[in-house]
Design a protein around this motif. Structure first.
Motif, PDB file in Angstrom:
ATOM      1  N   LEU A 194       0.841  -1.206   0.000  1.00 16.36           N
ATOM      2  CA  LEU A 194       0.000   0.000   0.000  1.00 16.36           C
ATOM      3  C   LEU A 194       0.873   1.253   0.000  1.00 16.36           C
ATOM      4  N   ILE A 195       1.916   1.255   0.845  1.00 13.83           N
ATOM      5  CA  ILE A 195       2.788   2.431   0.939  1.00 13.83           C
ATOM      6  C   ILE A 195       3.543   2.639  -0.374  1.00 13.83           C
ATOM      7  N   VAL A 196       4.175   1.588  -0.856  1.00 14.98           N
ATOM      8  CA  VAL A 196       4.959   1.722  -2.092  1.00 14.98           C
ATOM      9  C   VAL A 196       4.041   2.098  -3.258  1.00 14.98           C
ATOM     10  N   GLY A 197       2.900   1.409  -3.358  1.00 15.65           N
ATOM     11  CA  GLY A 197       1.973   1.670  -4.455  1.00 15.65           C
ATOM     12  C   GLY A 197       1.422   3.081  -4.407  1.00 15.65           C
ATOM     13  N   LEU A 234       4.191   5.564  -5.384  1.00 20.94           N
ATOM     14  CA  LEU A 234       4.380   5.540  -6.842  1.00 20.94           C
ATOM     15  C   LEU A 234       3.212   6.224  -7.541  1.00 20.94           C
ATOM     16  N   GLY A 235       1.994   5.915  -7.079  1.00 17.91           N
ATOM     17  CA  GLY A 235       0.800   6.504  -7.676  1.00 17.91           C
ATOM     18  C   GLY A 235       0.813   8.012  -7.518  1.00 17.91           C
ATOM     19  N   PHE A 236       1.247   8.464  -6.352  1.00 19.78           N
ATOM     20  CA  PHE A 236       1.330   9.904  -6.103  1.00 19.78           C
ATOM     21  C   PHE A 236       2.289  10.564  -7.088  1.00 19.78           C
ATOM     22  N   MET A 237       3.451   9.957  -7.233  1.00 13.05           N
ATOM     23  CA  MET A 237       4.456  10.522  -8.146  1.00 13.05           C
ATOM     24  C   MET A 237       3.932  10.555  -9.579  1.00 13.05           C
ATOM     25  N   SER A 280      -2.904   7.402  -8.308  1.00 15.48           N
ATOM     26  CA  SER A 280      -2.420   8.271  -9.381  1.00 15.48           C
ATOM     27  C   SER A 280      -3.568   9.061 -10.001  1.00 15.48           C
ATOM     28  N   ILE A 281      -4.682   8.416 -10.212  1.00 13.24           N
ATOM     29  CA  ILE A 281      -5.804   9.113 -10.854  1.00 13.24           C
ATOM     30  C   ILE A 281      -6.388  10.178  -9.926  1.00 13.24           C
ATOM     31  N   ASN A 282      -6.553   9.832  -8.652  1.00  9.54           N
ATOM     32  CA  ASN A 282      -7.135  10.787  -7.721  1.00  9.54           C
ATOM     33  C   ASN A 282      -6.206  11.955  -7.447  1.00  9.54           C
ATOM     34  N   VAL A 283      -4.911  11.683  -7.315  1.00 14.94           N
ATOM     35  CA  VAL A 283      -3.958  12.776  -7.083  1.00 14.94           C
ATOM     36  C   VAL A 283      -3.969  13.710  -8.286  1.00 14.94           C
ATOM     37  N   ASN A 284      -4.004  13.137  -9.474  1.00 12.67           N
ATOM     38  CA  ASN A 284      -4.048  13.961 -10.673  1.00 12.67           C
ATOM     39  C   ASN A 284      -5.290  14.867 -10.667  1.00 12.67           C
ATOM     40  N   ARG A 285      -6.396  14.330 -10.250  1.00  8.61           N
ATOM     41  CA  ARG A 285      -7.615  15.140 -10.176  1.00  8.61           C
ATOM     42  C   ARG A 285      -7.483  16.212  -9.108  1.00  8.61           C
ATOM     43  N   GLY A 286      -6.925  15.833  -7.971  1.00 10.04           N
ATOM     44  CA  GLY A 286      -6.751  16.797  -6.885  1.00 10.04           C
ATOM     45  C   GLY A 286      -5.834  17.938  -7.284  1.00 10.04           C
ATOM     46  N   PRO A 299      -7.829  15.833   0.184  1.00 13.42           N
ATOM     47  CA  PRO A 299      -9.063  15.018   0.258  1.00 13.42           C
ATOM     48  C   PRO A 299      -9.093  13.927  -0.805  1.00 13.42           C
ATOM     49  N   TYR A 300      -8.503  14.219  -1.970  1.00 15.98           N
ATOM     50  CA  TYR A 300      -8.482  13.225  -3.051  1.00 15.98           C
ATOM     51  C   TYR A 300      -7.591  12.041  -2.684  1.00 15.98           C
ATOM     52  N   ILE A 301      -6.511  12.329  -1.942  1.00 15.76           N
ATOM     53  CA  ILE A 301      -5.640  11.235  -1.482  1.00 15.76           C
ATOM     54  C   ILE A 301      -6.440  10.283  -0.596  1.00 15.76           C
ATOM     55  N   PHE A 302      -7.273  10.861   0.266  1.00 22.75           N
ATOM     56  CA  PHE A 302      -8.064   9.998   1.143  1.00 22.75           C
ATOM     57  C   PHE A 302      -9.133   9.225   0.369  1.00 22.75           C
ATOM     58  N   THR A 303      -9.673   9.873  -0.664  1.00 23.53           N
ATOM     59  CA  THR A 303     -10.615   9.138  -1.520  1.00 23.53           C
ATOM     60  C   THR A 303      -9.921   7.915  -2.112  1.00 23.53           C
TER      61      THR A 303
END
Lengths: 387, 268
Positions: B78-81, B84-87, B153-159, B192-196
């Motif tokens: 979860l942490i690694v994924g 990576l998704g955030f980046m 990755s998708i949610n961070v991009n939206r945020g 908030p998107y990260i938490f989503t």
């Protein structure tokens, strides 16, 4: 127009970049493995000579030496899921820890040396390792194996079973099913090539060459007992071999459920088998009587293959019709639990390993074995030989 | 403690008490065997809750060993994924032209079934370590990483891109640098998107950890125990491990909700 063309090129470029990115993620993984592969190979080569010459085993090594070496490297493999008890008994016999690697349902782990001593059934995986037909690994005589029968840790495998309730309610059906199935096995063992073709025609997970190989090997398991003596009557329940299976099962089946563990500890042969149906069905001039239930289904332990040729032959040759039964054969595969299928009444008969039946009864089922088709263990541990 | 109390109070009575009552009702129906009659099941394939809890209590040591193995994989992945998704989400923000397309491709990862990735991950990690326990842990973590990366990755991009109207114009009118825009506007906006994303990926990380254990070389973990026991027809024991698996998922989700409540306090 020019602008459009530029846009197109840009879009294509973007698409290419994305693909490259995705590929690089995968390439990153594989690149890592290839760079790491080299040192491990050399490490194995430098360590190995202390024990044997070359990374594998020599033909004159004893089973004990091989088991001890492979176990100390943690490279003994088995599929688990109730197939592991003979391997654990062998590991214990030579004073080793009973942990093993989880082996996939192919022999890739053996092929790439992550497993040095791999579990194989004589009629299936061993053939794939040795032979070079479709799906085979083509090792030929460069591999050898340790036989569970020779090591005294054999547990009996494929049988025919049903629930006690079903047998008591339908004794004639059980007798008729045994008689016709054994006739099928007798014909299949007398004509293994034809039997293999019959099985292949009913749908097969493997090539026809492999079916033929399998039929030949299964014949040996059906007609030879654990001591290597020839068996002339099919499906006989040999008390000594059954007792050995039960004793090993009691030692190596580990159950977390205290109720089930207690039940297992108290098991005797009468809890898992009843030979009266077989005795009555196979006696000279046996009168089978009218079956109480005529439409019956048998659940196989695995995919359609020559391991079960007796039933397919009996079906194709009309032996089931002769005794007044309309039989459906349901193939297994994957995690299908034949014991549960029989217990819940989805099917009437099942083919399973005796150890699986013992575990299921310990869990609270009321299954009984009514015939023992395989007279010796088909499980071996296969290893590669040094050149 | 005070903070947690506030959060509990904030969640209305209905959203906490009713689900619990429903759960209690199910257990009562189960223990009284009414549930068995409704489902047409027997006490063999669906053992009594009391029997299941007996087994859990009698095997706390071995269950704990398996829980720890599963948790390491689930949380590690979860942490690694998520990282990576955030980046990837940030990367897609700064290169919007191919970012959207790239994220679509990455989203396709989510369509790959776990049972297909797990054996591939096993083969890829064969040479990573001589210790099967470590290499099979890495293999399982890769599976969890892949499944957790996508929602993040998708949610961070939206945020990062769906900002309040005119806020970006305002920043520009201040002649703010890209860095400042990122740290003062985009990053806070994406919390908030990260938490989503985490609400999706926390349950997913547990499930993919359980399933990847089915295929792992080294035999350990709650998921593997469920499989072994079902195949051996030990349904009571299998249910004990299923209960433990549910508990892991629920506890992780509650932790997430509490963390979300603390972080987003006073936002809305």
């Amino acid at each position: 127009m020019k602008v459009n063309a530029m846009l197109k090129i840009k879009k294509l470029g973007i698409l290419f970049l994305v693909c490259a990115m995705v590929l690089s993620v995968f390439a990153g993984c594989t690149a890592k493995t290839s760079t790491e592969a080299a040192p491990t190979a050399t490490a194995a080569a430098t360590e190995a000579p202390a024990v044997v010459e070359g990374p594998y085993y020599s033909a004159d090594m004893t089973a004990e030496q091989i088991v001890v070496d492979a176990a100390s490297q943690g490279k003994v493999g088995n599929w688990g899921l109730g197939n592991e008890y003979e391997i654990q008994a062998l590991l214990s016999k030579y004073g080793q820890d009973t942990t093993y690697l989880s082996q996939a349902f192919d022999m890739d782990g053996f092929d790439d040396d992550s497993i040095l001593l791999a579990s194989a059934m004589t009629y299936n995986e061993l053939g794939l390792v040795k032979n070079s037909y479709d799906g085979g690994y083509g090792y030929g005589d460069t591999v050898s194996y340790i036989d569970m029968n020779d090591e005294g840790v054999a547990m009996l495998e494929d049988n025919i079973f049903c629930t006690k309730t079903f047998a008591e309610a339908n004794p004639n059906t059980v007798k008729a099913f045994i008689a016709a199935s054994m006739k099928g096995w007798a014909y299949a063992c007398a004509n293994p090539e034809e039997a293999a073709e019959i099985v292949y025609s009913y749908g097969s997970s493997v090539s026809s060459e492999h079916q033929a190989y399998m039929a030949g090997e299964v014949k040996k398991l059906v007609e030879t007992d654990t001591a290597g003596n020839t068996v002339t009557v099919y499906g006989k329940m040999d008390t000594a071999a059954m007792q050995q299976t039960l004793d090993l099962a009691k030692t190596y089946i580990k159950l977390d459920d205290a109720v089930a563990a207690d039940a297992l500890a108290g098991f005797e042969l009468s809890n898992i088998m009843d030979s009266t149906y077989w005795d009555a069905a196979m006696a000279d001039g046996a009168v089978l009587g009218t079956p109480e239930k005529t439409d019956v289904t048998i659940q196989l332990k695995w995919l359609p293959q020559a391991q079960f040729m007796g039933y397919y032959v009996a079906l194709a040759k009309g032996y089931y019709d002769e005794v007044g039964l309309n039989v459906t054969i349901t193939p297994g595969g994957g995690d299908i639990s034949e014991t549960t299928a029989v217990y819940s009444g989805q099917v009437d008969f099942g083919v399973t390993w005796v150890s699986n039946l013992i575990a299921a009864n310990a869990g609270g089922m009321d299954l009984i074995e009514v015939a023992q088709v395989f007279q010796r263990s088909g499980l071996v541990l296969v290893y590669k030989l040094n050149d | 403690m005070k903070k947690i109390k506030e959060i509990v109070n904030k969640n209305s009575f209905a959203t906490t008490v009713y689900p619990i009552l429903f759960g209690v009702l199910i257990v009562v129906l189960w223990q009284t065997q009414i549930l068995h009659k409704i489902l047409g099941a027997d006490t063999f394939t669906l053992p009594m809750p009391s029997r299941i809890f007996d087994i859990i209590l009698a095997n706390t040591d071995s269950i704990w060993t398996n829980v720890v193995a599963t948790l390491i994989v689930a949380i590690g992945g979860l942490i690694v994924g998520s990282a990576l998704g955030f980046m990837l989400g940030v990367l897609a923000t700064f290169a919007p032209k191919w970012g959207a397309g790239g994220l679509t491709v990455i989203a396709a990862f989510n369509a790959i079934p776990i049972i297909a990735i797990a054996p591939i991950a096993n083969n890829l990690t064969k040479d990573l370590s001589d210790n099967p326990e470590i290499r099979s842990m890495i293999a399982k973590m890769i599976v969890v990483t892949l499944t957790c990366m996508v929602p993040m990755s998708i949610n961070v991009n939206r945020g990062m891109t769906e900002l309040k109207p005119f806020s970006l114009d305002l920043m520009k009118s201040y002649a703010a640098e890209n860095r400042t825009v990122f740290f003062k506007l985009r990053l806070p906006n994406s919390v908030p998107y990260i938490f989503t994303a985490l609400r999706v990926s926390v349950p997913v990380c547990v499930i993919s950890a359980l399933v990847s254990e089915y295929f792992a070389e080294f035999i350990i973990g709650v998921g593997r125990q469920i499989r072994e026991n079902i195949v051996l027809a030990q349904y009571a024991t299998a249910w004990a491990y299923i209960t433990v698996a549910c508990a892991i998922g629920i506890i992780l989700y509650i932790i997430l909700l509490i963390a979300e409540g603390i972080t987003l306090k006073g936002r809305k």
